[in-house]
Design an enzyme around this catalytic site. Structure first.
Site, PDB file in Angstrom:
ATOM      1  N   ASN A   9      -4.878 -11.662   8.568  1.00  0.00           N
ATOM      2  CA  ASN A   9      -4.820 -11.410   6.190  1.00  0.00           C
ATOM      3  C   ASN A   9      -4.118 -12.888   5.880  1.00  0.00           C
ATOM      4  O   ASN A   9      -2.966 -12.759   6.671  1.00  0.00           O
ATOM      5  CB  ASN A   9      -3.880  -9.850   6.379  1.00  0.00           C
ATOM      6  CG  ASN A   9      -3.285  -9.846   5.230  1.00  0.00           C
ATOM      7  OD1 ASN A   9      -3.804 -10.209   3.970  1.00  0.00           O
ATOM      8  ND2 ASN A   9      -2.593  -9.042   5.186  1.00  0.00           N
ATOM      9  N   LYS A  11      -3.397 -12.991   3.971  1.00  0.00           N
ATOM     10  CA  LYS A  11      -2.562 -13.160   1.747  1.00  0.00           C
ATOM     11  C   LYS A  11      -2.813 -13.872   1.152  1.00  0.00           C
ATOM     12  O   LYS A  11      -3.662 -14.498   0.709  1.00  0.00           O
ATOM     13  CB  LYS A  11      -0.871 -13.368   1.767  1.00  0.00           C
ATOM     14  CG  LYS A  11      -0.664 -12.468   3.859  1.00  0.00           C
ATOM     15  CD  LYS A  11       0.439 -11.537   3.728  1.00  0.00           C
ATOM     16  CE  LYS A  11       0.802 -10.598   5.359  1.00  0.00           C
ATOM     17  NZ  LYS A  11       2.223 -10.109   5.340  1.00  0.00           N
ATOM     18  N   HIS A  95      -2.199  -2.466   1.380  1.00  0.00           N
ATOM     19  CA  HIS A  95      -1.276  -2.961   2.274  1.00  0.00           C
ATOM     20  C   HIS A  95      -0.136  -3.165   1.689  1.00  0.00           C
ATOM     21  O   HIS A  95       0.251  -3.106   0.338  1.00  0.00           O
ATOM     22  CB  HIS A  95      -1.393  -4.380   2.025  1.00  0.00           C
ATOM     23  CG  HIS A  95      -0.824  -5.517   2.852  1.00  0.00           C
ATOM     24  ND1 HIS A  95       0.213  -5.291   2.678  1.00  0.00           N
ATOM     25  CD2 HIS A  95      -1.459  -5.690   4.155  1.00  0.00           C
ATOM     26  CE1 HIS A  95       0.933  -6.440   3.709  1.00  0.00           C
ATOM     27  NE2 HIS A  95      -0.111  -7.036   4.587  1.00  0.00           N
ATOM     28  N   GLU A  97       2.555  -5.454   0.798  1.00  0.00           N
ATOM     29  CA  GLU A  97       2.793  -6.187  -0.361  1.00  0.00           C
ATOM     30  C   GLU A  97       2.450  -5.577  -1.446  1.00  0.00           C
ATOM     31  O   GLU A  97       3.026  -5.697  -2.849  1.00  0.00           O
ATOM     32  CB  GLU A  97       2.373  -7.559  -0.069  1.00  0.00           C
ATOM     33  CG  GLU A  97       4.041  -7.791   1.185  1.00  0.00           C
ATOM     34  CD  GLU A  97       2.622  -8.702   2.120  1.00  0.00           C
ATOM     35  OE1 GLU A  97       1.509  -9.296   1.247  1.00  0.00           O
ATOM     36  OE2 GLU A  97       3.659  -9.806   3.245  1.00  0.00           O
ATOM     37  N   GLU A 167       1.157  -0.776   9.881  1.00  0.00           N
ATOM     38  CA  GLU A 167       2.505  -1.858   9.606  1.00  0.00           C
ATOM     39  C   GLU A 167       3.823  -1.343   8.871  1.00  0.00           C
ATOM     40  O   GLU A 167       4.375  -1.339   8.284  1.00  0.00           O
ATOM     41  CB  GLU A 167       0.878  -2.973   7.945  1.00  0.00           C
ATOM     42  CG  GLU A 167       0.093  -3.488   9.096  1.00  0.00           C
ATOM     43  CD  GLU A 167      -0.240  -4.346   8.564  1.00  0.00           C
ATOM     44  OE1 GLU A 167      -0.129  -5.635   8.929  1.00  0.00           O
ATOM     45  OE2 GLU A 167       0.180  -4.482   7.340  1.00  0.00           O
ATOM     46  N   GLY A 173       6.502 -10.025   8.556  1.00  0.00           N
ATOM     47  CA  GLY A 173       6.552 -11.369   8.208  1.00  0.00           C
ATOM     48  C   GLY A 173       8.074 -11.165   8.631  1.00  0.00           C
ATOM     49  O   GLY A 173       8.978 -12.185   8.430  1.00  0.00           O
ATOM     50  N   SER A 213       4.092  -9.261  12.555  1.00  0.00           N
ATOM     51  CA  SER A 213       5.110 -10.085  13.621  1.00  0.00           C
ATOM     52  C   SER A 213       3.970  -9.899  14.841  1.00  0.00           C
ATOM     53  O   SER A 213       4.253 -10.195  15.875  1.00  0.00           O
ATOM     54  CB  SER A 213       6.189 -10.130  13.952  1.00  0.00           C
ATOM     55  OG  SER A 213       6.878 -10.303  12.152  1.00  0.00           O
TER      56      SER A 213
HETATM   57  P1  PGA Z   1       2.662 -10.409   9.286  1.00  0.00           P
HETATM   58  O1  PGA Z   1       2.242  -9.659   8.587  1.00  0.00           O
HETATM   59  O2  PGA Z   1       1.807 -11.172  10.924  1.00  0.00           O
HETATM   60  O3  PGA Z   1       2.914 -12.013   8.809  1.00  0.00           O
HETATM   61  O4  PGA Z   1       3.912 -10.197  10.095  1.00  0.00           O
HETATM   62  C1  PGA Z   1       0.936  -8.898   9.204  1.00  0.00           C
HETATM   63  C2  PGA Z   1       0.278  -7.776   7.320  1.00  0.00           C
HETATM   64  O5  PGA Z   1       1.258  -8.355   6.673  1.00  0.00           O
HETATM   65  O6  PGA Z   1      -0.383  -7.935   7.643  1.00  0.00           O
END
Ligand code: PGA
Length: 250
Positions: A9, A11, A95, A97, A167, A173, A213
């Protein structure tokens, strides 16, 4: 039986030029790899260029979001017909976010999921709890509510186009990964809910990915869990070598 998926992803990172530079390094590193499905979710401005370059390879690409209608006065949105017109058959939905910063709801995720399925697209729906919810022992209830809302009125045959990404929001993150056991336990909860919504066969066949992560350093232990059918990777998918290392987990 459930072929693992390793998804990246991106982003809001990478211009089209940066996306193509990534592929130039990444594609040779994963050439011929067919143990797992490899999917990238670039930004909307890079998607067409990425789709063109990955056509005919073992890598697929999809959109990070979409509207559920085909067209209309919805400034800033992209429709399923627009995505399929450029050869896009994958979409990421719900997602955290989008849920946290743009008020995405599981009711809308449900509309989007139905639209994706009716356009012959595969959809990856994200679910996951907040740290406060985990600490209050509400994880199972939260996951149940999210899965039920997202899958409202989805039939078992429609669910064949569905992948779930678990997730936990506190792990995205932050560098804090759920332990493989915690992830496996949450995946069990989600599978139980899938069985409730779409029957036990669908629950057994649907792939549930872990995200939050994921790094080259923890991929092997995560993928060693029987319940984990792949991963959705944010930060570590931006660098070709690190994402290729994740694809080639042992
Ligand atoms: P990350 O993000 O691996 O940077 O923690 C995962 C995601 O948001 O899909």
């Amino acid at each position: 039986m459930r072929k693992p998926i390793i998804a990246g992803n991106w982003k809001m990172y990478k211009t089209p030029k940066e996306s193509l530079a990534f592929l130039e390094s990444f594609l040779p590193l994963v050439k011929g790899h067919d143990r797992d499905e490899i999917i990238l979710f670039p930004t909307m401005t890079s998607l067409a260029a990425v789709l063109e370059v990955v056509a005919g390879t073992n890598v697929r690409a999809g959109a990070q979001n979409m509207h559920w209608l085909n067209e209309g006065a919805y400034t800033g949105e992209t429709s399923p017909t627009m995505l399929t017109a450029i050869g896009c058959r994958q979409v990421l939905l719900g997602h955290s976010e989008q849920r946290m910063y743009f008020n995405e709801t599981f009711e809308r995720v449900n509309l989007k999921l139905k639209a994706a399925i009716s356009h012959g697209m595969d959809a990856m729906v994200c679910v996951g709890e907040l740290l406060a919810e985990r600490e209050a022992m509400q994880t199972e209830e939260v996951l149940r509510t999210q899965v039920r809302a997202a899958l409202h009125n989805i039939t078992a045959s429609e669910a064949q186009r569905l992948v779930i990404a678990y997730e936990p929001i506190w792990a995205i993150g932050t560098g804090a990964t759920a332990t493989p056991e915690m992830a496996a336990e949450a995946h069990e909860m989600i599978r139980k809910e899938l069985a409730h919504c779409c029957g036990s066969q669908t629950a057994q066949e649907t792939r549930i990915l872990y995200g939050g992560s994921v790094k080259p350093e923890n991929i092997n232990t995560l993928m060693a869990q029987e319940q984990i059918d792949g991963v959705l990777v944010g930060g570590a998918s931006l660098v070709p070598e690190s994402f290729a290392r994740i694809v080639r987990y042992e």
